[in-house]
Design a protein around this motif. Structure first.
Motif, PDB file in Angstrom:
ATOM      1  N   VAL A  64       0.856  -1.174   0.000  1.00 16.95           N
ATOM      2  CA  VAL A  64       0.000   0.000   0.000  1.00 16.95           C
ATOM      3  C   VAL A  64       0.897   1.231   0.000  1.00 16.95           C
ATOM      4  O   VAL A  64       2.070   1.161   0.397  1.00 16.95           O
ATOM      5  N   LYS A  65       0.343   2.354  -0.440  1.00 15.14           N
ATOM      6  CA  LYS A  65       1.135   3.574  -0.623  1.00 15.14           C
ATOM      7  C   LYS A  65       0.704   4.656   0.360  1.00 15.14           C
ATOM      8  O   LYS A  65      -0.484   4.861   0.585  1.00 15.14           O
ATOM      9  N   THR A  66       1.702   5.348   0.899  1.00 13.27           N
ATOM     10  CA  THR A  66       1.421   6.487   1.766  1.00 13.27           C
ATOM     11  C   THR A  66       2.611   7.437   1.701  1.00 13.27           C
ATOM     12  O   THR A  66       3.640   7.118   1.091  1.00 13.27           O
ATOM     13  N   ASP A  67       2.492   8.603   2.311  1.00 15.04           N
ATOM     14  CA  ASP A  67       3.615   9.534   2.335  1.00 15.04           C
ATOM     15  C   ASP A  67       4.703   9.023   3.258  1.00 15.04           C
ATOM     16  O   ASP A  67       4.418   8.546   4.370  1.00 15.04           O
ATOM     17  N   CYS A  68       5.929   9.123   2.810  1.00 15.91           N
ATOM     18  CA  CYS A  68       7.065   8.774   3.659  1.00 15.91           C
ATOM     19  C   CYS A  68       7.369   9.958   4.580  1.00 15.91           C
ATOM     20  O   CYS A  68       7.139  11.119   4.213  1.00 15.91           O
ATOM     21  N   ALA A  69       7.895   9.685   5.763  1.00 19.92           N
ATOM     22  CA  ALA A  69       8.238  10.740   6.718  1.00 19.92           C
ATOM     23  C   ALA A  69       9.355  11.631   6.196  1.00 19.92           C
ATOM     24  O   ALA A  69       9.564  12.730   6.722  1.00 19.92           O
ATOM     25  N   CYS A  70      10.048  11.186   5.153  1.00 24.44           N
ATOM     26  CA  CYS A  70      11.126  12.017   4.597  1.00 24.44           C
ATOM     27  C   CYS A  70      10.577  13.342   4.061  1.00 24.44           C
ATOM     28  O   CYS A  70      11.283  14.348   4.023  1.00 24.44           O
ATOM     29  N   HIS A  87       8.248  15.188   5.515  1.00 20.00           N
ATOM     30  CA  HIS A  87       8.131  16.109   6.648  1.00 20.00           C
ATOM     31  C   HIS A  87       9.478  16.745   6.965  1.00 20.00           C
ATOM     32  O   HIS A  87       9.555  17.952   7.259  1.00 20.00           O
ATOM     33  N   PHE A  88      10.523  15.937   6.913  1.00 17.96           N
ATOM     34  CA  PHE A  88      11.855  16.429   7.261  1.00 17.96           C
ATOM     35  C   PHE A  88      12.591  17.031   6.066  1.00 17.96           C
ATOM     36  O   PHE A  88      13.712  17.520   6.203  1.00 17.96           O
ATOM     37  N   ALA A  89      11.951  16.978   4.884  1.00 15.92           N
ATOM     38  CA  ALA A  89      12.539  17.539   3.658  1.00 15.92           C
ATOM     39  C   ALA A  89      13.936  16.970   3.410  1.00 15.92           C
ATOM     40  O   ALA A  89      14.902  17.703   3.154  1.00 15.92           O
ATOM     41  N   ILE A  90      14.029  15.638   3.503  1.00 17.09           N
ATOM     42  CA  ILE A  90      15.301  14.971   3.253  1.00 17.09           C
ATOM     43  C   ILE A  90      15.106  13.939   2.158  1.00 17.09           C
ATOM     44  O   ILE A  90      13.984  13.532   1.851  1.00 17.09           O
ATOM     45  N   SER A  91      16.194  13.519   1.561  1.00 19.44           N
ATOM     46  CA  SER A  91      16.157  12.419   0.604  1.00 19.44           C
ATOM     47  C   SER A  91      16.944  11.264   1.198  1.00 19.44           C
ATOM     48  O   SER A  91      17.901  11.469   1.953  1.00 19.44           O
ATOM     49  N   HIS A  92      16.508  10.058   0.895  1.00 18.85           N
ATOM     50  CA  HIS A  92      17.220   8.893   1.410  1.00 18.85           C
ATOM     51  C   HIS A  92      17.050   7.745   0.430  1.00 18.85           C
ATOM     52  O   HIS A  92      16.046   7.660  -0.291  1.00 18.85           O
ATOM     53  N   ALA A  93      18.039   6.891   0.408  1.00 16.39           N
ATOM     54  CA  ALA A  93      18.014   5.745  -0.496  1.00 16.39           C
ATOM     55  C   ALA A  93      17.311   4.583   0.194  1.00 16.39           C
ATOM     56  O   ALA A  93      17.846   3.975   1.124  1.00 16.39           O
ATOM     57  N   HIS A  94      16.080   4.315  -0.223  1.00 14.89           N
ATOM     58  CA  HIS A  94      15.319   3.193   0.326  1.00 14.89           C
ATOM     59  C   HIS A  94      14.501   2.607  -0.807  1.00 14.89           C
ATOM     60  O   HIS A  94      13.786   3.339  -1.505  1.00 14.89           O
ATOM     61  N   PRO A  95      14.591   1.291  -1.017  1.00 14.92           N
ATOM     62  CA  PRO A  95      13.894   0.690  -2.161  1.00 14.92           C
ATOM     63  C   PRO A  95      12.379   0.833  -2.116  1.00 14.92           C
ATOM     64  O   PRO A  95      11.720   0.730  -3.159  1.00 14.92           O
ATOM     65  N   LEU A  96      11.814   1.092  -0.935  1.00 15.13           N
ATOM     66  CA  LEU A  96      10.363   1.218  -0.823  1.00 15.13           C
ATOM     67  C   LEU A  96       9.913   2.670  -0.645  1.00 15.13           C
ATOM     68  O   LEU A  96       8.755   2.921  -0.328  1.00 15.13           O
ATOM     69  N   CYS A  97      10.825   3.605  -0.846  1.00  8.55           N
ATOM     70  CA  CYS A  97      10.468   5.025  -0.875  1.00  8.55           C
ATOM     71  C   CYS A  97      10.824   5.558  -2.254  1.00  8.55           C
ATOM     72  O   CYS A  97      12.003   5.600  -2.630  1.00  8.55           O
ATOM     73  N   HIS A 150      10.353   8.841  -4.535  1.00  6.60           N
ATOM     74  CA  HIS A 150       9.963  10.255  -4.626  1.00  6.60           C
ATOM     75  C   HIS A 150       9.039  10.649  -3.480  1.00  6.60           C
ATOM     76  O   HIS A 150       8.062  11.386  -3.670  1.00  6.60           O
ATOM     77  N   GLY A 151       9.348  10.166  -2.276  1.00  5.05           N
ATOM     78  CA  GLY A 151       8.575  10.548  -1.104  1.00  5.05           C
ATOM     79  C   GLY A 151       7.327   9.728  -0.869  1.00  5.05           C
ATOM     80  O   GLY A 151       6.588   9.977   0.094  1.00  5.05           O
ATOM     81  N   THR A 152       7.062   8.751  -1.714  1.00 11.15           N
ATOM     82  CA  THR A 152       5.932   7.839  -1.519  1.00 11.15           C
ATOM     83  C   THR A 152       6.451   6.525  -0.962  1.00 11.15           C
ATOM     84  O   THR A 152       7.346   5.913  -1.548  1.00 11.15           O
ATOM     85  N   ARG A 153       5.905   6.105   0.171  1.00 11.48           N
ATOM     86  CA  ARG A 153       6.388   4.899   0.833  1.00 11.48           C
ATOM     87  C   ARG A 153       5.458   3.727   0.529  1.00 11.48           C
ATOM     88  O   ARG A 153       4.235   3.830   0.647  1.00 11.48           O
ATOM     89  N   TYR A 154       6.046   2.619   0.125  1.00 12.86           N
ATOM     90  CA  TYR A 154       5.304   1.377  -0.128  1.00 12.86           C
ATOM     91  C   TYR A 154       5.485   0.468   1.085  1.00 12.86           C
ATOM     92  O   TYR A 154       6.607   0.200   1.507  1.00 12.86           O
TER      93      TYR A 154
END
Length: 397
Positions: free
Chosen positions: A44-50, A52-62, A64-68
């Motif tokens: 399912v898809k939702t906003d990643c907490a990144c 809120h903090f205006a950061i970028s991070h390397a995560h296979p399930l994030c 462009h700011g959408t978290r799976y």
């Protein structure tokens, strides 16, 4: 978190399952293609907490700011009328579906399969009948569970002054139904003060139906909506349950094309793009042109939208991000926002600890809200999007 796919045979449940999980399931245009339940992982898809903090991070399930976030999906054998009496694979279906927290009822919106799941000309069968019959079968199955040794239960409660709520919830414990659910339904139906031996047939029917609606919420996936001449049927279905127009076959095609590097597409997107430098053969060209028409007609394929609605609208789940360093938002390996947990509304900081590991909950001291930097206690109610560090006297494992 488990979603169950239910419906009559031959409506595209296995195609929906394959599209949602990218797990191969046997697909065939005849009843009972699925005999053993297929179990897979969807997202399912939702906003990643990144965000809120205006950061970028390397995560296979994030992306462009959408978290799976992973969920379990179970596709079980299709139902036929009389399933609760053991017809078809009914009892097996109902037993396999019982542990799901929410149900997606996959129907053939085009009306091209009859009540038995046999192919008929499109538009000659009314999908509304399928909704009624499948829910009736589920209710009758639950009724059988309740009525099993009903007279014995009534006598025990009479002689020992036992609690009706506890006795009934024990009957349904295998379905994930607790005493609070039973008490809520009894109270709302004014059955709490009525002794079991005084319940009439209508009392039992209404109780079971109300309990099922409360504990096994349903969303309708109106599959094969792309084959409908118009989508008026969606409006009719919406009067019964939340309904989303779907084309599982199109979603499956787009996911395969994405996997093969032909198109750019993410589940839930309302469009797709052929990658630069890709030359399509005539078969691929025709398939993607047809897929584009479907996506335009349905405003997507509906598969991801159905999963998201089931979790975030029906169950109203929240997403919480546990971390081990609340300043860097990392785990012990330095990964930023490594995990995302789906929790029930009203969940506390200690509930989050329990969802990670029981030892964290046993030794719970306090938690830290990474957004506010405040220390919170065990009973602190979490909000959607919270980033939380758990402090415990016991480490995981």
């Amino acid at each position: 978190m488990q979603i169950g796919l239910l419906g009559k045979t031959n409506v595209g449940k296995s195609t929906f399952f394959s599209a949602a999980t990218q797990t191969t399931a046997q697909i065939g245009n005849y009843p009972f293609t699925t005999i053993e339940p297929n179990v897979g992982i969807g997202y399912v898809k939702t906003d990643c907490a990144c965000k809120h903090f205006a950061i970028s991070h390397a995560h296979p399930l994030c992306i462009h700011g959408t978290r799976y976030i992973a969920i379990k999906i179970v596709d079980v054998a299709g139902l036929v009328p009389g399933a609760h009496e053991g017809k078809g694979l009914g009892n097996k279906f109902l037993d396999d579906a019982r542990t799901s927290e929410v149900l997606i009822h996959v129907i053939d919106a085009s009306g091209s399969t009859d009540i038995q799941g046999q192919s008929v000309p499109a538009g000659t069968h009314n999908p509304l009948e399928d909704v009624q019959f499948v829910e009736d079968e589920f209710d009758q199955w639950m009724k059988q569970i309740l009525q099993r040794e009903w007279q014995k239960l009534s006598r025990e409660l009479e002689s020992k002054s036992g609690k009706v709520i506890h006795a009934i919830s024990q009957r349904f414990s295998g379905l994930g139904i607790d005493e609070y659910d039973v008490e809520y339904v009894l109270h709302n139906l004014n059955l709490q003060s009525k002794k079991p031996h005084d319940w009439n047939e209508n009392d039992i029917d209404v109780f079971v139906r109300t309990l099922r609606k409360r504990t096994k919420p349903i969303i309708i996936a109106a599959n094969k909506s792309d084959l409908c001449h118009d989508l008026n049927i969606i409006n009719e279905l919406q009067k019964i349950h939340p309904t989303i127009a779907c084309s599982a076959e199109t979603e499956l095609l787009l996911r395969k094309a994405t996997k093969n590097g032909i198109i750019e597409y993410l589940p839930g997107d309302k469009s797709f793009k052929i990658k630069d430098g890709i030359t399509l053969n005539s078969q691929q060209q025709n398939a993607l042109e047809l897929a584009q028409k479907v996506v335009s007609k349905l405003n997507g394929t509906g598969i991801q939208q159905t999963l998201d609605y089931a979790c975030f609208n029906l169950l109203q789940l929240i997403t919480v991000f546990p971390v081990e360093d609340e300043t860097k938002l990392t785990n012990k390996n330095g990964e930023v926002l490594p995990d995302a947990k789906l929790l029930r509304p009203g969940s506390t900081a200690k509930d989050l600890a329990q969802s990670i590991h029981q030892d964290l909950a046993k030794g719970f001291l306090f938690a830290i809200d990474a957004k506010t930097k405040q220390r919170v206690g065990a009973e602190h109610v979490l909000k959607n999007g919270d980033v939380i560090k758990i402090m415990s006297t016991l480490s995981r494992g």
